[in-house]
Design an enzyme around this catalytic site. Structure first.
Site, PDB file in Angstrom:
ATOM      1  N   SER A   1       2.733  17.557  34.844  1.00 58.36           N
ATOM      2  CA  SER A   1       4.122  17.978  34.682  1.00 58.36           C
ATOM      3  C   SER A   1       4.418  18.164  33.202  1.00 58.36           C
ATOM      4  O   SER A   1       4.545  17.203  32.448  1.00 58.36           O
ATOM      5  CB  SER A   1       5.095  16.958  35.279  1.00 58.36           C
ATOM      6  OG  SER A   1       6.424  17.346  34.981  1.00 58.36           O
TER       7      SER A   1
ATOM      8  N   TYR B   1       3.913  11.825  26.311  1.00 59.72           N
ATOM      9  CA  TYR B   1       3.293  12.005  27.628  1.00 59.72           C
ATOM     10  C   TYR B   1       2.876  10.661  28.210  1.00 59.72           C
ATOM     11  O   TYR B   1       2.304   9.821  27.514  1.00 59.72           O
ATOM     12  CB  TYR B   1       2.062  12.915  27.525  1.00 59.72           C
ATOM     13  CG  TYR B   1       2.425  14.356  27.255  1.00 59.72           C
ATOM     14  CD1 TYR B   1       2.525  15.290  28.286  1.00 59.72           C
ATOM     15  CD2 TYR B   1       2.689  14.800  25.961  1.00 59.72           C
ATOM     16  CE1 TYR B   1       2.870  16.608  28.038  1.00 59.72           C
ATOM     17  CE2 TYR B   1       3.037  16.112  25.696  1.00 59.72           C
ATOM     18  CZ  TYR B   1       3.123  17.014  26.747  1.00 59.72           C
ATOM     19  OH  TYR B   1       3.467  18.325  26.502  1.00 59.72           O
TER      20      TYR B   1
ATOM     21  N   ILE C   1       2.909  13.197  32.870  1.00 62.03           N
ATOM     22  CA  ILE C   1       4.321  13.581  32.814  1.00 62.03           C
ATOM     23  C   ILE C   1       4.770  13.686  31.366  1.00 62.03           C
ATOM     24  O   ILE C   1       4.553  12.759  30.573  1.00 62.03           O
ATOM     25  CB  ILE C   1       5.218  12.534  33.509  1.00 62.03           C
ATOM     26  CG1 ILE C   1       4.755  12.262  34.932  1.00 62.03           C
ATOM     27  CG2 ILE C   1       6.682  12.989  33.513  1.00 62.03           C
ATOM     28  CD1 ILE C   1       5.410  11.050  35.546  1.00 62.03           C
ATOM     29  N   LYS C   2       5.419  14.805  31.025  1.00 63.56           N
ATOM     30  CA  LYS C   2       6.030  14.936  29.706  1.00 63.56           C
ATOM     31  C   LYS C   2       7.472  14.443  29.764  1.00 63.56           C
ATOM     32  O   LYS C   2       8.213  14.761  30.685  1.00 63.56           O
ATOM     33  CB  LYS C   2       6.018  16.393  29.236  1.00 63.56           C
ATOM     34  CG  LYS C   2       6.714  16.572  27.876  1.00 63.56           C
ATOM     35  CD  LYS C   2       6.459  17.926  27.264  1.00 63.56           C
ATOM     36  CE  LYS C   2       7.235  19.026  27.947  1.00 63.56           C
ATOM     37  NZ  LYS C   2       7.016  20.337  27.292  1.00 63.56           N
ATOM     38  N   LEU C   3       7.856  13.653  28.742  1.00 61.83           N
ATOM     39  CA  LEU C   3       9.221  13.138  28.653  1.00 61.83           C
ATOM     40  C   LEU C   3       9.713  13.265  27.211  1.00 61.83           C
ATOM     41  O   LEU C   3       8.921  13.487  26.297  1.00 61.83           O
ATOM     42  CB  LEU C   3       9.258  11.661  29.076  1.00 61.83           C
ATOM     43  CG  LEU C   3       8.923  11.360  30.534  1.00 61.83           C
ATOM     44  CD1 LEU C   3       8.542   9.902  30.698  1.00 61.83           C
ATOM     45  CD2 LEU C   3      10.102  11.716  31.429  1.00 61.83           C
TER      46      LEU C   3
END
Length: 235
Positions: free
Chosen positions: A117, A223, A185-187
């Protein structure tokens, strides 16, 4: 992009990647070996396609099989370089796409071995708002990948809920990530990111944070690398 093109931008052009973000996944892949020959990869927020390229490069020779499926609200053309017929894209809003429809895109509808993501909200410049929107996208990625396992805060609870129906499929695993699979997941960094660790650490063998070298100095991107989904089937 304003200013002088940086090193990663120039390297992306030189090597045929459609965006500098390719180097983020290349670093993740080098450090964690997330994608292996024959993997089935789901790329959420795949525009403009750089991660599709890197994912396909790591599937190994055509004979090894594997697939890369990209989903984005924008229509994304599969890049001509570094991709082959194992790469496809779907134009859809991940926030409104049922898990069953996403699973149907996987080989034999058995789910994916890797979920990526790289989704990011349209940045407004309002730090708290952008972080909240990023967290919402991140939670959606977790929900799609692991389903109700995300609501179990202990691995034992997760183990108890999953049983086999004897056909090779597993009852209770309603996400699209296969047991043993990996999730990235990128945040945007904020207080909210702590909750992601609390959710993922009990249900993955390992969960760690990484800020890739290709991340711009002004960016708050980070990430979460989750390895080895532990929602195992109990016969």
């Amino acid at each position: 992009m304003s200013g002088t093109p940086d090193f990663f931008y120039r390297e992306a052009q030189r090597l045929g990647y459609v965006a500098r973000s390719a180097f983020k996944l290349l670093q993740i892949q080098k450090q964690y070996k997330i994608i292996t020959p024959g993997s089935s990869v789901l790329d959420l927020g795949c525009a403009p396609g750089a991660w599709l390229q890197v994912a396909c490069q790591n599937l190994g020779p055509l004979g090894k099989g594997g697939v890369v499926v990209g989903i984005d609200v924008k229509k994304v053309k599969v890049p001509s370089m570094h991709c082959d017929e194992r790469v496809t894209t779907v134009c859809a809003d991940v926030m409104n796409l049922p898990r069953e429809q996403v699973r149907a895109l996987s080989p034999q509808q058995k789910g994916f071995s890797v979920v990526l993501s790289d989704m990011c909200p349209l940045v407004s410049g309002i730090t708290t708002r952008d972080a909240a929107l990023s967290a919402e996208l991140g939670m959606r990625a977790i929900d799609l990948a692991v389903g109700k396992a995300a609501h179990d805060r202990t691995v034992n609870n997760a183990f108890e809920e999953v049983q086999s129906d004897g056909s090779g499929s597993s009852l209770g695993i309603d996400g699209v990530l296969q047991p043993g699979g990996h999730l990235i997941i990128k945040l945007l960094e904020s207080e909210d990111v702590k909750e992601f660790s609390q959710i993922c650490k009990p249900i993955f063998r390992k969960a760690s944070w990484l800020r890739p070298k290709a991340t711009r100095s002004c960016s708050r991107e980070i990430y979460l690398i989750c390895q080895g989904f532990q929602y195992r089937v109990r016969e």
